[in-house]
Design an enzyme around this catalytic site. Structure first.
Site, PDB file in Angstrom:
ATOM      1  N   GLY A 173      41.901  38.197  15.220  1.00 13.69           N
ATOM      2  CA  GLY A 173      43.567  38.959  15.940  1.00 13.69           C
ATOM      3  C   GLY A 173      42.923  38.213  17.569  1.00 13.69           C
ATOM      4  CB  CYS A 174      40.544  38.197  20.005  1.00 10.50           C
ATOM      5  SG  CYS A 174      40.300  40.132  19.576  1.00 10.50           S
TER       6      CYS A 174
END
Length: 136
Positions: free
Chosen positions: A49-50
């Site tokens: 998710g980064c």
């Protein structure tokens, strides 16, 4: 509920006039962290998710939560450092009680991070909370 280390960051931010100075401060905080050992940069420690590559290596020794981390992006390394100040040394049973969004809002981070960086920051917080919850 913030640690003394996080309160020090809040106090430092109060002396910085503009966001550029604060941004540099966060980056400098990341530069002071020791790099995470390459052996710990594995899929199990990678944060999804980064936008950048991010690894968090949490520990719950003696009921106290701590973690190390690393990223390939300077600002993200700085954000990891800020999260370490917020969470390291907190009893594992108290990690869920830390209102990270409210504490980080005291720094004005929400207003100055891109949507991708904000999503990544939330993903790191969720990983921290998940590990602490499993350990508690």
């Amino acid at each position: 509920m913030a640690t003394e280390a996080f309160e020090d960051i809040v106090a430092d931010f109060e002396f910085l006039e503009d966001w550029e100075d604060r941004y540099r401060y966060v980056i400098d905080q990341g530069k002071t962290m020791a790099p995470l050992d390459d052996a710990l940069k594995v899929p199990a420690t990678k944060v999804d998710g980064c936008a950048s590559q991010v690894w968090l290596h949490p520990r719950t020794d003696g009921g106290v939560f701590t973690f190390d981390g690393d990223s390939d992006a300077l600002i993200v390394r700085g954000l990891i450092s800020v999260l370490r100040a917020l969470y390291n040394g907190v009893p594992v049973t108290e990690v869920q009680k830390v209102d990270a969004p409210a504490e980080l809002a005291r720094l004005g981070l929400n207003d100055h991070l891109s949507a991708q960086r904000s999503n990544g920051l939330r993903a790191m917080i969720e990983r921290i909370r998940q590990v602490a919850s499993e350990a508690a």
